[in-house]
Design a protein around this motif. Structure first.
Motif, PDB file in Angstrom:
ATOM      1  N   ALA A 388       0.831  -1.203   0.000  1.00  0.00           N
ATOM      2  CA  ALA A 388       0.000   0.000   0.000  1.00  0.00           C
ATOM      3  C   ALA A 388       0.865   1.252   0.000  1.00  0.00           C
ATOM      4  CB  ALA A 388      -0.930  -0.005   1.214  1.00  0.00           C
ATOM      5  N   TYR A 389       1.934   1.253   0.788  1.00  0.00           N
ATOM      6  CA  TYR A 389       2.836   2.407   0.826  1.00  0.00           C
ATOM      7  C   TYR A 389       3.504   2.620  -0.528  1.00  0.00           C
ATOM      8  CZ  TYR A 389       2.420   2.510   5.933  1.00  0.00           C
ATOM      9  OH  TYR A 389       1.950   2.611   7.202  1.00  0.00           O
ATOM     10  N   ASN A 401       4.035  -0.952 -10.917  1.00  0.00           N
ATOM     11  CA  ASN A 401       3.898  -2.286 -11.503  1.00  0.00           C
ATOM     12  C   ASN A 401       4.486  -3.350 -10.584  1.00  0.00           C
ATOM     13  OD1 ASN A 401       2.625  -1.401 -13.827  1.00  0.00           O
ATOM     14  ND2 ASN A 401       4.523  -1.137 -14.956  1.00  0.00           N
ATOM     15  N   HIS A 402       5.611  -3.038  -9.979  1.00  0.00           N
ATOM     16  CA  HIS A 402       6.224  -3.987  -9.041  1.00  0.00           C
ATOM     17  C   HIS A 402       5.365  -4.142  -7.792  1.00  0.00           C
ATOM     18  CE1 HIS A 402       9.709  -2.941 -11.557  1.00  0.00           C
ATOM     19  NE2 HIS A 402      10.180  -4.118 -11.229  1.00  0.00           N
ATOM     20  N   ALA A 403       4.792  -3.022  -7.314  1.00  0.00           N
ATOM     21  CA  ALA A 403       3.941  -3.077  -6.128  1.00  0.00           C
ATOM     22  C   ALA A 403       2.688  -3.901  -6.410  1.00  0.00           C
ATOM     23  CB  ALA A 403       3.563  -1.665  -5.676  1.00  0.00           C
ATOM     24  N   VAL A 404       2.103  -3.728  -7.597  1.00  0.00           N
ATOM     25  CA  VAL A 404       0.930  -4.527  -7.975  1.00  0.00           C
ATOM     26  C   VAL A 404       1.299  -6.001  -8.043  1.00  0.00           C
ATOM     27  CG1 VAL A 404      -0.690  -5.016  -9.851  1.00  0.00           C
ATOM     28  CG2 VAL A 404      -0.230  -2.646  -9.196  1.00  0.00           C
ATOM     29  N   THR A 405       2.472  -6.298  -8.580  1.00  0.00           N
ATOM     30  CA  THR A 405       2.936  -7.697  -8.637  1.00  0.00           C
ATOM     31  C   THR A 405       3.092  -8.268  -7.233  1.00  0.00           C
ATOM     32  OG1 THR A 405       4.129  -7.193 -10.680  1.00  0.00           O
ATOM     33  CG2 THR A 405       4.725  -9.223  -9.539  1.00  0.00           C
ATOM     34  N   ASP A 418      16.412  -6.912  -9.610  1.00  0.00           N
ATOM     35  CA  ASP A 418      17.288  -5.876 -10.162  1.00  0.00           C
ATOM     36  C   ASP A 418      16.487  -4.699 -10.700  1.00  0.00           C
ATOM     37  OD1 ASP A 418      19.760  -6.978  -9.586  1.00  0.00           O
ATOM     38  OD2 ASP A 418      19.768  -8.223 -11.385  1.00  0.00           O
ATOM     39  N   SER A 419      15.424  -4.981 -11.462  1.00  0.00           N
ATOM     40  CA  SER A 419      14.606  -3.896 -11.998  1.00  0.00           C
ATOM     41  C   SER A 419      13.850  -3.182 -10.873  1.00  0.00           C
ATOM     42  CB  SER A 419      13.620  -4.435 -13.040  1.00  0.00           C
ATOM     43  OG  SER A 419      12.755  -5.389 -12.466  1.00  0.00           O
ATOM     44  N   PHE A 420      13.479  -3.939  -9.831  1.00  0.00           N
ATOM     45  CA  PHE A 420      12.804  -3.344  -8.682  1.00  0.00           C
ATOM     46  C   PHE A 420      13.742  -2.370  -7.963  1.00  0.00           C
ATOM     47  CE2 PHE A 420      11.064  -4.057  -4.198  1.00  0.00           C
ATOM     48  CZ  PHE A 420      10.046  -3.134  -4.374  1.00  0.00           C
ATOM     49  N   ASP A 440      10.050   6.796   3.291  1.00  0.00           N
ATOM     50  CA  ASP A 440      10.925   6.110   4.251  1.00  0.00           C
ATOM     51  C   ASP A 440      10.876   4.599   4.053  1.00  0.00           C
ATOM     52  OD1 ASP A 440      11.613   8.525   5.316  1.00  0.00           O
ATOM     53  OD2 ASP A 440      10.257   8.409   7.028  1.00  0.00           O
ATOM     54  N   HIS A 441       9.665   4.059   3.879  1.00  0.00           N
ATOM     55  CA  HIS A 441       9.545   2.611   3.689  1.00  0.00           C
ATOM     56  C   HIS A 441      10.224   2.167   2.397  1.00  0.00           C
ATOM     57  CE1 HIS A 441       6.629   2.545   6.979  1.00  0.00           C
ATOM     58  NE2 HIS A 441       6.679   1.239   6.927  1.00  0.00           N
ATOM     59  N   ALA A 442      10.094   2.945   1.332  1.00  0.00           N
ATOM     60  CA  ALA A 442      10.713   2.569   0.058  1.00  0.00           C
ATOM     61  C   ALA A 442      12.229   2.569   0.160  1.00  0.00           C
ATOM     62  CB  ALA A 442      10.245   3.516  -1.039  1.00  0.00           C
ATOM     63  N   VAL A 443      12.785   3.600   0.763  1.00  0.00           N
ATOM     64  CA  VAL A 443      14.241   3.698   0.891  1.00  0.00           C
ATOM     65  C   VAL A 443      14.779   2.595   1.795  1.00  0.00           C
ATOM     66  CG1 VAL A 443      16.120   5.136   1.768  1.00  0.00           C
ATOM     67  CG2 VAL A 443      14.288   6.171   0.410  1.00  0.00           C
TER      68      VAL A 443
END
Length: 807
Positions: A388-389, A401-405, A418-420, A440-443
């Motif tokens: 969700a974040y 797209n990666h989050a949906v996956t 690697d692409s993520f 913050d969560h992504a980093v």
């Protein structure tokens, strides 16, 4: 219809061979059984001739019409596995089927969100109607009614499939329902192609025919396509393109699709996958075929020489709608030609928000990795909060797209990491307001992936895995969609170590596993309110806490909590929230009508101060307790010893409510101060005796120690979470450094972790059994307590759970 009846229908048991108990459950009525047979066959889209329904329903055509009608009404996917009958016999193509569905929902003015995920994705693929197009069509439909130019919904829908629909060269071309009128409208080249397909003894691949003619004849409904999957095929799942996130229907096939999504990997062929899942091989093939048809999966071992393709396919690119999606799969030739491909896998992000680069030494030898074949990996377990974040903030153009996956597939495999990471690199570090949490969560997730992936210090056997292990990201909710046995087989087959995100949401039931080893909650109950109470009793430290059973109604707040302005309320099965004391009764009574709830003191004037202490804790320190050295708090030291926190990782949450101690406690301190003054000549015998009696301090040396005890008493244990935190960069860095420095992932440490997890599980379950109503146990996810012993139970809770040992 119960599961026993379904089993006998699936096994083709006629009425005469049913066991007496099954007949009795059906009221000894054969007609009732026949109804169940038809209902089960239609709901599961079974083929007529190979199943029991052929003995019940005599008309094959009427059966398939009923099946299609049911599927259409329930917005199910087109039954592609029955295409040979539905297209050739009834001339109902996937396109006409979805046009009918669109016509139905538009006539009823339903929202686009009513379409299930996979059905919506197939409608987008064939009809070109997504969310925006649907809204536009509905506006056109309404405007035509308003101005008396009423158009039928069918007039607004497309007449043929989209022209640029993706067709893979290895798909099989089959002749559809072709009439003489259709042939008359064909060109000579089209007639020649139709004759070639009809006369061929073996179905032809699309790549063997003219590219444009195949697309043209398919869009006109003269051809349909079979996506054939064999036992030995290997499938890859790249980040999803064109997936529509609407809703989950819950029918048999959709459930199967999600089970296979989270279980499939490119190192397991279809036959092995069916064996691991213990699902019929034919059903698994049908599901994988749909994945490939929708573009959500790709066949890895295409047994079709591209040199044999028709010259018209020369410009063909095997990509889906977006060409750049090809870059989401690793090109191993490029990997072998670049010795530094994994240099970015070293955990060396910018200073201040990452673990020291010394936690990983050296680059990964890719050639050595490939020579070992498929090796087990590390699985990082996360919950839907993380996805969700990643979706909510505009963090990076390709990150969604990666989050949906991660959410829909339930897994992001090492091949896509690697692409993520490339997308996570584009995420900034500074945002405003609530968006800062997403950044913050992504980093921190990026730093965590770099730390876990191909880190030789995390290998149970560094001599064998001298390059470290690959990393898959797994969503806990998707794993819980599998039955326990299947989940265990999938994890054992692919992973050597499981590491959980911390904290996991209280709304899910964490995965528990002995093999592979799990660095995270030992059992699901560790992620419940019971564990908090268990820790408070174990360490004799914690805020005032009260656990109320479902059905309780409070007319006033207990006096203990009235002194605080902020309370921490945890509704059973939900994450805690800070609530103002002034309106907490409304919140509590509403929650208690459907669930149990835990109330805890949090802040005296404003929100309480919470500090996170990472573990394992360095026990070699002999320094005294201080604000900067909270790990020396007696409660943390005792918790670490009792739960053996030295062999796992996570963090302890310490709370300071801001409320001064009660007069009784202050009296003890004053007495100690007075005694120190009176005994300034150095005789502390009376002081030691008083301190032992009060339980504040064992052997005070000076007046400063009383102040020191007072400072320590201001902090109490709030919670303990197992795993790697993602919400705080500094805490994440400290936990990762502890994992490396303490050798948490070494074989001997993992063996100790297994022992400590078992001990913790037994102690916690024993604690729960002692303090809950025996008639109906309020274990994790079940809080329905009987009321026969309500008063006794509520009184015992007041006595046991109003824990405030420093008041």
């Amino acid at each position: 219809m119960n599961s026993d009846v379904e089993f006998h229908i699936k096994s083709n048991y006629p009425w005469s061979k049913l066991p007496p108990l099954i007949k009795q459950s059906l009221g000894n009525s054969q007609k009732e059984y026949d109804k169940c047979v038809v209902k089960y066959s239609v709901q599961n889209q079974l083929r007529y001739k190979q199943n029991l329904v052929r003995n019940v329903k005599r008309d094959e055509k009427s059966y398939y019409m009923e099946l299609l009608q049911y599927s259409r009404e329930h917005l199910m996917l087109y039954p592609y596995h029955l295409s040979d009958l539905l297209v050739k016999g009834l001339r109902i193509t996937p396109f006409s089927y979805y046009v009918g569905i669109m016509q139905d929902i538009m006539s009823q003015e339903k929202s686009y969100d009513c379409l299930p995920n996979f059905t919506a994705a197939d409608c987008l693929r064939l009809l070109g109607i997504g969310r925006n197009q649907y809204i536009e069509l509905m506006n056109q439909c309404r405007s035509s009614k308003k101005f008396f130019r009423k158009k039928s919904v069918k007039d607004l829908l497309p007449l043929k499939p989209v022209e640029d629909i993706n067709i893979e060269p290895w798909w099989r071309v089959q002749p559809g329902y072709i009439t003489e009128d259709d042939i008359k409208m064909c060109t000579s080249a089209e007639k020649e192609t139709v004759d070639k397909v009809i006369d061929s003894k073996v179905s032809l691949r699309a790549g063997e025919l003219d590219f444009n003619l195949v697309h043209c004849l398919f869009t006109r409904g003269l051809f349909y396509l079979d996506v054939c999957i064999e036992d030995e095929d290997y499938i890859t799942v790249p980040p999803l393109e064109g997936f529509v996130m609407n809703r989950v229907l819950g029918d048999y096939f959709e459930t199967l699709l999600y089970k296979i999504f989270v279980s499939i990997d490119e190192h397991t062929n279809i036959a092995e996958l069916a064996s691991v899942l213990e699902i019929d091989l034919g059903l698994v093939k049908n599901a994988v075929s749909v994945f490939c048809r929708l573009g959500f999966a790709r066949k890895k071992n295409i047994d079709f020489d591209l040199a044999d393709m028709h010259v018209s396919w020369a410009d063909y690119s095997p990509s889906t709608k977006k060409p750049e999606s090809d870059q989401l799969l690793i090109d191993w030739d490029a990997v072998l030609s670049n010795d530094n491909i994994y240099s970015e896998s070293k955990y060396s992000p910018s200073p201040g928000d990452s673990v020291s680069a010394t936690s990983v030494e050296g680059d990964v030898d890719t050639a050595a990795l490939l020579s070992t074949g498929h090796a087990k990996r590390i699985a990082f377990l996360f919950d839907s909060t993380l996805t969700a974040y990643l979706m909510m903030g505009n963090l990076s153009p390709g990150l969604k797209n990666h989050a949906v996956t991660m959410f829909e597939v339930g897994k992001l495999s090492d091949e896509s990491i690697d692409s993520f990471l490339t997308e996570l690199e584009k995420v900034g570090c500074v945002a405003e307001g609530e968006a800062q949490r997403y950044f913050d969560h992504a980093v921190t997730l990026r730093n965590t992936i770099r730390f876990l992936r191909y880190n030789r210090h995390l290998s149970p056997d560094p001599d064998f895995h001298n390059t470290g292990m690959g990393l898959d990201l797994l969503r806990c909710e998707s794993l819980l969609g599998l039955d326990p046995g299947t989940c265990s087989r999938v994890l054992n087959k692919n992973y050597a170590l499981l590491v959980s995100m911390a904290p996991l949401s209280n709304e899910i039931r964490p995965v528990s596993s002995c093999t592979p080893q799990h660095i995270g909650p030992a059992i699901p109950e560790v992620n419940s309110a019971w564990f908090k109470l268990f820790m408070y009793v174990l360490t004799e430290s914690g805020p005032p806490s009260l656990l109320l059973v479902k059905g309780t109604r409070l007319t006033k707040l207990p006096k203990t909590f009235q002194a605080y302005d902020k309370l921490l309320v945890t509704v059973w099965g939900h994450d805690p929230s800070v609530v103002s004391t002034s309106n907490v009764l409304l919140v509590l009574n509403e929650a208690l009508s459907h669930s149990a709830a835990l109330i805890q003191a949090h802040g005296f004037v404003s929100d309480g101060e919470v500090v996170f202490v990472p573990f394992p804790i360095d026990t070699s320190q002999n320094s005294e307790f201080s604000r900067k050295n909270l790990c020396m708090h007696s409660a943390i030291q005792k918790l670490s010893a009792e739960l053996q926190l030295g062999v796992t990782c996570g963090f302890v949450s310490m709370l300071r409510t801001g409320r001064s101690r009660t007069s009784a406690k202050q009296t003890r301190i004053k007495k100690l101060d007075a005694l120190v003054e009176e005994t300034c000549n150095g005789d502390f015998s009376v002081l030691e005796k008083c301190a032992d009696d009060s339980g504040v301090v064992a052997k005070p040396q000076s007046l400063g120690l009383a102040v020191q005890c007072e400072l320590e008493a201001e902090w109490v244990l709030l919670d303990c979470s197992f795993g790697i935190p993602l919400f705080d960069a500094a805490l994440n860095r400290a936990v990762c450094e502890n994992i490396t420095s303490k050798g948490i992932c070494r074989s001997e440490s993992l063996r100790e972790l297994l022992k400590s997890s078992r001990k913790l599980s037994l102690k916690l379950l024993h604690f729960i059994s002692e303090h809950q109503v025996r008639d109906k146990l309020p274990v994790h996810g079940n809080h329905n307590l009987c009321t026969t012993r309500y008063k006794h139970y509520l009184n015992s809770m007041y006595q046991l759970y109003l824990i405030n040992l420093f008041i």
